[in-house]
Scaffold this active site. Structure first.
Site, short mmCIF file in Angstrom:
data_model
loop_
_atom_site.label_atom_id
_atom_site.label_comp_id
_atom_site.label_asym_id
_atom_site.label_seq_id
_atom_site.Cartn_x
_atom_site.Cartn_y
_atom_site.Cartn_z
N SER A 103 0.63 -1.21 0.30
CA SER A 103 0.29 0.24 0.29
C SER A 103 0.86 1.78 0.65
O SER A 103 0.09 2.41 -0.04
CB SER A 103 -0.91 0.11 1.31
OG SER A 103 -1.84 -0.51 1.24
N GLY B 49 1.03 -0.03 7.93
CA GLY B 49 1.82 0.82 8.24
C GLY B 49 2.39 1.22 6.83
O GLY B 49 3.77 2.34 6.68
N ASP C 223 -11.15 3.48 16.93
CA ASP C 223 -12.21 3.83 16.70
C ASP C 223 -11.37 4.44 14.96
O ASP C 223 -12.41 5.93 15.60
CB ASP C 223 -13.36 3.60 16.22
CG ASP C 223 -14.40 3.49 15.18
OD1 ASP C 223 -14.11 3.49 13.83
OD2 ASP C 223 -15.74 3.48 15.58
N ASP D 27 -7.07 5.24 5.36
CA ASP D 27 -6.57 4.19 4.01
C ASP D 27 -7.57 2.89 4.40
O ASP D 27 -7.96 1.78 4.48
CB ASP D 27 -5.40 3.81 4.12
CG ASP D 27 -5.39 2.56 2.41
OD1 ASP D 27 -6.04 2.49 1.67
OD2 ASP D 27 -4.03 2.13 2.73
N LYS E 129 -13.67 3.92 -1.65
CA LYS E 129 -13.85 2.69 -1.77
C LYS E 129 -14.41 2.76 -3.43
O LYS E 129 -15.58 3.58 -3.02
CB LYS E 129 -14.46 2.10 -1.51
CG LYS E 129 -14.47 0.43 -1.93
CD LYS E 129 -13.94 -0.91 -1.09
CE LYS E 129 -14.35 -2.54 -1.65
NZ LYS E 129 -14.15 -2.19 -2.96
#
Ligand SMILES: C[S@@+](CC[C@H](N)C(=O)[O-])C[C@H]1O[C@@H](n2cnc3c(N)ncnc32)[C@H](O)[C@@H]1O
Length: 363
Positions: A196, A231, A268, A284, A313
């Site tokens: 990522s 990470g 959260d 992300d 998304k």
């Protein structure tokens, strides 16, 4: 001076545009482009796209005095990776001698500044790579022997696109530094905890100018990374000596924690907020685009962050209208509360079923 200075001028008019995009997004890409043209009063452009081939051809409705699509489409159009004005489209190339057929179809008496060759970024397209390499060498030799130079400053860059071994489009790009086919291949850094990381690397390169990177990303800044584990995005900030609060219930890569620049918070990401404002917010988290969009808007509107980078998304259906409306809403909210923030978005090469959005405070 001779005739040389004229050789790059008077290019033929463009009869269509070749557009590269991610395989499977041809329809969304066509919908986005035709909407820009429609908004600017250009008659309907007809798009030819085959699902899964990672490109489409948009017919110029006004080929003679027609528009330059590049000036009608915003720089940060989402789905097109590269837009190439075309002069010719050749069918049934002779496989025994493609070079001669292509050179004879070039606009007569013109020089170019560079040569780009692209093919579809699809499974079928990849097999064309083997053909392209020797063809590129033969084309360069053939053009040189006919007195056509590819090193002419100020001339457009010649772009050839092979949808397959029998067809080719002939067009041009502004310069040969544009990533060919919009494909920005980046080397995976060995020390980064996840692939990522390439998304954020590409976002900084594609959605920010060099000057912006220099002035808006600096050592000593503070960032929050929502949905940070393991990470890869955090790593991009740490390598720039930026402190990161990484918010995720999942584990962070131990080597990243050893940098001393990362604080891991198990919480959260949709409810956690910083005690004081930070320079960068990264997010992300894979969730409903409207939910992520709302949270990002809140962070920006409340001034909890100066800049933000996040993924939205893409829904299976109607991806273009969904992201268009979300981005419009975000821009409207920011226009009132943070007018110096600009929002840019793109379907990056390293994105899959998501787009990447950047919000930069230019004030
Ligand atoms: C695509 S991964 C992130 C990859 C990360 N950017 C990287 O470069 O390594 C998504 C992460 O979001 C986290 N996540 C999902 N929902 C979350 C939430 N509500 N709050 C915080 N993290 C969440 C998951 O645990 C997962 O680690």
């Amino acid at each position: 001076m001779g005739s040389k200075p004229d050789k790059a001028a008077d290019l033929p008019s463009c009869d269509s545009w070749l557009v590269h995009c991610r395989a499977g997004y041809e329809g969304n890409c066509a919908a986005e482009l035709t909407e820009y043209l429609h908004l600017r009063g250009v008659p309907a452009a007809y798009a030819m796209a085959a699902r899964g081939e990672a490109w489409l051809r948009l017919v110029n409705p006004m080929p003679e005095n027609g528009p330059d699509l590049a000036t009608l489409v915003p720089d940060d159009a989402i789905f097109p990776r590269q837009i190439i004005p075309l002069w010719r489209w050749l069918e049934a190339l002779p496989t025994a001698d493609r070079v001669t057929a292509i050179i004879e179809a070039l606009p007569a008496g013109r020089d170019f500044n560079g040569l780009q060759i692209s093919y579809p970024d699809s499974n079928e397209g990849k097999s064309l790579g083997r053909l392209i390499k020797p063809l590129s060498v033969a084309l360069r030799q053939g053009m040189r022997s006919r007195g056509i130079t590819l090193e002419r400053n100020g001339a457009p860059c010649l772009h050839l696109f092979f949808p397959d071994g029998r067809r080719v489009s002939i067009g041009h790009t502004r310069d040969d530094r544009e990533p060919v086919g919009g494909v920005m291949r980046l080397r995976m850094p060995g020390a980064a905890p996840s692939r990522s990381t390439l998304k954020l690397d590409e976002a900084f390169r594609r959605l920010m100018g060099e000057e912006e990177r220099g002035s808006l990303l600096s050592p000593g800044q503070r960032a929050v990374d929502l949905g940070a584990a393991p990470g890869g995005w955090t790593w991009q900030m740490v390598r720039r000596h930026i402190h990161v609060t990484a918010v995720d219930n999942g584990p962070m890569a131990p080597e990243l924690m050893e940098s001393g620049l990362v604080t891991h918070v198990r919480a959260d990401g949709f409810t956690w907020r910083p005690e004081r404002a930070v320079d960068w917010l990264l997010c992300d988290i894979v969730d409903k685009p409207a939910r992520v969009g709302q949270r990002m808007s809140r962070w920006l509107v409340e001034g909890w962050t100066r800049h933000a980078v996040f993924n939205l998304k893409l829904p299976m259906k109607q991806a273009w209208p969904t992201v268009r409306d979300l981005l419009r809403q975000l821009r409207e909210e920011l226009a009132e509360s943070r007018p110096t923030v600009v929002v840019r978005a793109r379907h990056l090469y390293h994105d899959r079923e998501e787009i990447t959005v950047i919000a930069l405070d230019k004030g």
